[in-house]
Design a protein around this motif. Structure first.
Motif, PDB file in Angstrom:
ATOM      1  N   LEU A 121       0.332 -49.873  30.281  1.00 40.13           N
ATOM      2  CA  LEU A 121       1.377 -50.839  29.941  1.00 40.13           C
ATOM      3  C   LEU A 121       0.778 -52.085  29.288  1.00 40.13           C
ATOM      4  CD1 LEU A 121       3.663 -50.624  33.123  1.00 40.13           C
ATOM      5  CD2 LEU A 121       4.039 -49.577  30.888  1.00 40.13           C
ATOM      6  N   SER A 122      -0.386 -52.514  29.757  1.00 41.35           N
ATOM      7  CA  SER A 122      -1.050 -53.683  29.167  1.00 41.35           C
ATOM      8  C   SER A 122      -1.472 -53.404  27.730  1.00 41.35           C
ATOM      9  CB  SER A 122      -2.268 -54.084  30.000  1.00 41.35           C
ATOM     10  OG  SER A 122      -1.886 -54.519  31.286  1.00 41.35           O
ATOM     11  N   ALA A 123      -1.959 -52.180  27.488  1.00 41.68           N
ATOM     12  CA  ALA A 123      -2.337 -51.804  26.118  1.00 41.68           C
ATOM     13  C   ALA A 123      -1.116 -51.836  25.203  1.00 41.68           C
ATOM     14  CB  ALA A 123      -2.972 -50.415  26.117  1.00 41.68           C
ATOM     15  N   ALA A 124       0.012 -51.319  25.690  1.00 43.89           N
ATOM     16  CA  ALA A 124       1.253 -51.338  24.914  1.00 43.89           C
ATOM     17  C   ALA A 124       1.735 -52.765  24.709  1.00 43.89           C
ATOM     18  CB  ALA A 124       2.321 -50.513  25.625  1.00 43.89           C
ATOM     19  N   ASP A 125       1.591 -53.596  25.730  1.00 41.20           N
ATOM     20  CA  ASP A 125       2.010 -54.996  25.658  1.00 41.20           C
ATOM     21  C   ASP A 125       1.221 -55.752  24.591  1.00 41.20           C
ATOM     22  OD1 ASP A 125       3.503 -57.238  26.567  1.00 41.20           O
ATOM     23  OD2 ASP A 125       1.768 -57.921  27.701  1.00 41.20           O
ATOM     24  N   ASN A 126      -0.097 -55.553  24.583  1.00 40.43           N
ATOM     25  CA  ASN A 126      -0.939 -56.217  23.589  1.00 40.43           C
ATOM     26  C   ASN A 126      -0.582 -55.772  22.172  1.00 40.43           C
ATOM     27  OD1 ASN A 126      -2.421 -57.614  25.540  1.00 40.43           O
ATOM     28  ND2 ASN A 126      -3.847 -55.924  25.809  1.00 40.43           N
ATOM     29  N   LEU A 127      -0.229 -54.496  22.022  1.00 42.49           N
ATOM     30  CA  LEU A 127       0.142 -53.983  20.707  1.00 42.49           C
ATOM     31  C   LEU A 127       1.444 -54.623  20.227  1.00 42.49           C
ATOM     32  CD1 LEU A 127      -0.681 -51.978  18.488  1.00 42.49           C
ATOM     33  CD2 LEU A 127       0.691 -50.235  19.667  1.00 42.49           C
ATOM     34  N   MET A 128       2.394 -54.807  21.139  1.00 41.10           N
ATOM     35  CA  MET A 128       3.655 -55.461  20.776  1.00 41.10           C
ATOM     36  C   MET A 128       3.429 -56.902  20.345  1.00 41.10           C
ATOM     37  SD  MET A 128       6.191 -54.045  23.777  1.00 41.10           S
ATOM     38  CE  MET A 128       6.516 -52.281  23.970  1.00 41.10           C
ATOM     39  N   TYR A 129       2.588 -57.620  21.091  1.00 36.99           N
ATOM     40  CA  TYR A 129       2.290 -59.006  20.725  1.00 36.99           C
ATOM     41  C   TYR A 129       1.562 -59.080  19.381  1.00 36.99           C
ATOM     42  CZ  TYR A 129       3.703 -61.248  25.115  1.00 36.99           C
ATOM     43  OH  TYR A 129       4.426 -61.755  26.173  1.00 36.99           O
ATOM     44  N   ALA A 130       0.755 -58.059  19.082  1.00 35.40           N
ATOM     45  CA  ALA A 130       0.034 -58.035  17.806  1.00 35.40           C
ATOM     46  C   ALA A 130       1.009 -58.034  16.640  1.00 35.40           C
ATOM     47  CB  ALA A 130      -0.883 -56.816  17.746  1.00 35.40           C
ATOM     48  N   TYR A 131       2.113 -57.308  16.773  1.00 38.18           N
ATOM     49  CA  TYR A 131       3.130 -57.300  15.719  1.00 38.18           C
ATOM     50  C   TYR A 131       3.735 -58.697  15.552  1.00 38.18           C
ATOM     51  CZ  TYR A 131       3.306 -52.306  14.738  1.00 38.18           C
ATOM     52  OH  TYR A 131       3.000 -51.047  14.312  1.00 38.18           O
ATOM     53  N   GLY A 132       3.896 -59.402  16.690  1.00 35.60           N
ATOM     54  CA  GLY A 132       4.427 -60.758  16.611  1.00 35.60           C
ATOM     55  C   GLY A 132       3.517 -61.680  15.828  1.00 35.60           C
ATOM     56  N   TYR A 133       2.218 -61.635  16.120  1.00 39.35           N
ATOM     57  CA  TYR A 133       1.277 -62.519  15.430  1.00 39.35           C
ATOM     58  C   TYR A 133       1.035 -62.085  13.985  1.00 39.35           C
ATOM     59  CZ  TYR A 133       0.180 -65.136  19.618  1.00 39.35           C
ATOM     60  OH  TYR A 133       0.276 -65.960  20.718  1.00 39.35           O
ATOM     61  N   ALA A 134       1.312 -60.822  13.680  1.00 36.49           N
ATOM     62  CA  ALA A 134       1.136 -60.362  12.303  1.00 36.49           C
ATOM     63  C   ALA A 134       2.201 -60.934  11.380  1.00 36.49           C
ATOM     64  CB  ALA A 134       1.171 -58.831  12.259  1.00 36.49           C
ATOM     65  N   TYR A 135       3.402 -61.149  11.878  1.00 34.43           N
ATOM     66  CA  TYR A 135       4.518 -61.527  11.025  1.00 34.43           C
ATOM     67  C   TYR A 135       5.123 -62.899  11.337  1.00 34.43           C
ATOM     68  CZ  TYR A 135       4.340 -56.526   9.985  1.00 34.43           C
ATOM     69  OH  TYR A 135       3.914 -55.279   9.621  1.00 34.43           O
ATOM     70  N   LEU A 136       4.705 -63.537  12.431  1.00 33.39           N
ATOM     71  CA  LEU A 136       5.280 -64.821  12.818  1.00 33.39           C
ATOM     72  C   LEU A 136       4.221 -65.910  12.830  1.00 33.39           C
ATOM     73  CD1 LEU A 136       7.368 -63.682  15.955  1.00 33.39           C
ATOM     74  CD2 LEU A 136       8.200 -63.933  13.604  1.00 33.39           C
ATOM     75  N   PRO A 137       4.609 -67.166  12.601  1.00 33.50           N
ATOM     76  CA  PRO A 137       3.674 -68.268  12.809  1.00 33.50           C
ATOM     77  C   PRO A 137       3.235 -68.315  14.271  1.00 33.50           C
ATOM     78  CG  PRO A 137       5.598 -69.000  11.572  1.00 33.50           C
ATOM     79  CD  PRO A 137       5.907 -67.625  12.074  1.00 33.50           C
ATOM     80  N   ALA A 138       2.028 -68.811  14.537  1.00 33.52           N
ATOM     81  CA  ALA A 138       1.512 -68.851  15.897  1.00 33.52           C
ATOM     82  C   ALA A 138       2.398 -69.702  16.806  1.00 33.52           C
ATOM     83  CB  ALA A 138       0.081 -69.392  15.905  1.00 33.52           C
ATOM     84  N   SER A 139       2.960 -70.783  16.254  1.00 33.22           N
ATOM     85  CA  SER A 139       3.827 -71.653  17.060  1.00 33.22           C
ATOM     86  C   SER A 139       5.091 -70.912  17.495  1.00 33.22           C
ATOM     87  CB  SER A 139       4.200 -72.907  16.267  1.00 33.22           C
ATOM     88  OG  SER A 139       4.760 -72.564  15.011  1.00 33.22           O
ATOM     89  N   THR A 140       5.662 -70.127  16.583  1.00 31.49           N
ATOM     90  CA  THR A 140       6.865 -69.360  16.909  1.00 31.49           C
ATOM     91  C   THR A 140       6.554 -68.253  17.908  1.00 31.49           C
ATOM     92  OG1 THR A 140       7.756 -69.776  14.704  1.00 31.49           O
ATOM     93  CG2 THR A 140       8.747 -67.984  15.943  1.00 31.49           C
ATOM     94  N   ALA A 141       5.450 -67.549  17.688  1.00 31.28           N
ATOM     95  CA  ALA A 141       5.059 -66.482  18.609  1.00 31.28           C
ATOM     96  C   ALA A 141       4.806 -67.027  20.004  1.00 31.28           C
ATOM     97  CB  ALA A 141       3.807 -65.772  18.079  1.00 31.28           C
ATOM     98  N   SER A 142       4.208 -68.214  20.096  1.00 30.61           N
ATOM     99  CA  SER A 142       3.950 -68.830  21.394  1.00 30.61           C
ATOM    100  C   SER A 142       5.248 -69.181  22.106  1.00 30.61           C
ATOM    101  CB  SER A 142       3.098 -70.088  21.207  1.00 30.61           C
ATOM    102  OG  SER A 142       2.896 -70.749  22.434  1.00 30.61           O
TER     103      SER A 142
END
Length: 357
Positions: A121-142
């Motif tokens: 689940l942690s591996a899947a979680d990190n992958l989901m967050y990776a998509y966020g940082y790929a397409y969103l500003p860091a401030s928005t992702a945070s």
């Protein structure tokens, strides 16, 4: 605190409320007594742990965004970076056995299976967050990542039977409203090289990652209650090491299957700043992520969950402000409003869950 009015015959006690100066003096006295009751090493470790949370966590978020901004493309690589540092907490765990005079927790089938599941689940979680940082500003992702508080409370109620009080419900409503504001103002902070569909995808995956993070938090607490029967510093470190190790295994398999290990060489050549910059971003990402988690673990046991919650609330605006200053993240008035509302939601949650005397 005002005392109730008491009457006995002709005698009456007048209610008395302490002045602000009296309350300040009482707080100072309590803080001084608390300080004297702990050894100096306790406060040194707490200061270092606090610094780790407030520096390492924002740094790891910014490095994830730098990876994509400077030429990185793989979601698997940045997910792998989040767990590649699993030996770091082991370096703290092994000496703790000697310092605390305890033995490693025996691994039976159920406990091992729980670590495997949490690792996946942690591996899947990190992958989901990776998509966020790929397409969103860091401030928005945070800011979007702060919704993990909502899901932690909900899953904690469903799985661990944790109570949800009015302050928690208020925090959930407030933080949800803050996320709606960001969604409605998406055009103001979308990078020019990111399409609207990619932005929406990053937004959705980031929220899903926060939901999964909340589930992982509740399941971890369930493991402590059902399988371990206790929560202690070395046991939490054991879980962190084991879960990170299995997440590392699953993510490494994903890297191999997706052939992203081979892609590292080409990414390094085309990366802004060259191979040295590429390796620096990845290596510091590995270190800062694990140091942030270690800091949060230490704060939890050296102080309280309340202080950990306070620091977690503070790091959200710290990350956003740092992203604006260092990465030139777009910061509209609506995002600032969302940031203030999010911070207020955290404050409501912390106040409502602060242990009352």
């Amino acid at each position: 605190m005002q005392q109730p009015l008491l009457m006995s015959g002709e005698e009456m006690e007048i209610p008395f409320e302490k002045s602000w100066n009296d309350k300040v003096r009482d707080f100072r006295a309590m803080a001084w007594d608390m300080y004297k009751s702990k050894p100096n090493m306790h406060w040194i470790l707490l200061a270092l742990s606090t610094a780790a949370m407030l520096v390492a966590f924002p740094a790891s978020s910014l490095l994830s965004r730098v990876y994509y901004a400077d030429g990185g493309k793989s979601k698997w690589i940045i997910s792998w970076v989040a767990v590649a540092g699993w030996p770091i907490p082991a370096l703290f765990l092994i000496p703790s056995y000697f310092v605390l005079g305890v033995f490693p927790t025996p691994l039976d089938f159920k406990l091992t299976l729980s670590y495997v599941v949490l690792g996946f689940l942690s591996a899947a979680d990190n992958l989901m967050y990776a998509y966020g940082y790929a397409y969103l500003p860091a401030s928005t992702a945070s800011l979007l990542g702060s919704t993990s508080l909502i899901f932690s409370a909900l899953f904690g109620y469903l799985l661990v039977k944790n109570k949800i009080n009015s302050s928690t419900i208020n925090a959930i409503v407030i933080i949800t409203a803050a996320m709606v504001i960001i969604a409605l103002d998406s055009d103001s902070d979308r990078y020019s090289n990111v399409t609207k569909s990619q932005y929406i995808m990053g937004f959705i995956w980031n929220i899903l990652g926060s939901a999964l993070h909340g589930l992982i938090f509740a399941l971890s607490e369930l493991v402590f209650i059902k399988l371990l029967g206790r929560i202690s510093f070395h046991v939490v470190l054991e879980q962190q090491v084991m879960v990170s190790f299995f997440a590392f295994v699953f993510t490494t398999i994903g890297l191999i299957v997706n052939r992203d290990f081979q892609a590292m060489a080409s990414e390094a050549r085309s990366f802004k700043g060259g191979r040295s910059s590429y390796l620096s971003v990845l290596i510091w990402g590995v270190i800062t992520f694990q140091l942030g988690v270690l800091g949060a673990t230490a704060v939890l046991f050296l102080a309280s969950t309340v202080l950990a919650g306070v620091l977690n609330a503070i790091r959200v605006p710290l990350t956003s402000i740092a992203a604006v200053i260092l990465l030139n993240d777009p910061m509209s008035g609506f995002k600032i409003l969302s940031l203030v509302i999010t911070f207020w939601g955290f404050a409501s949650y912390i106040y409502g869950n602060y242990p009352q005397k």
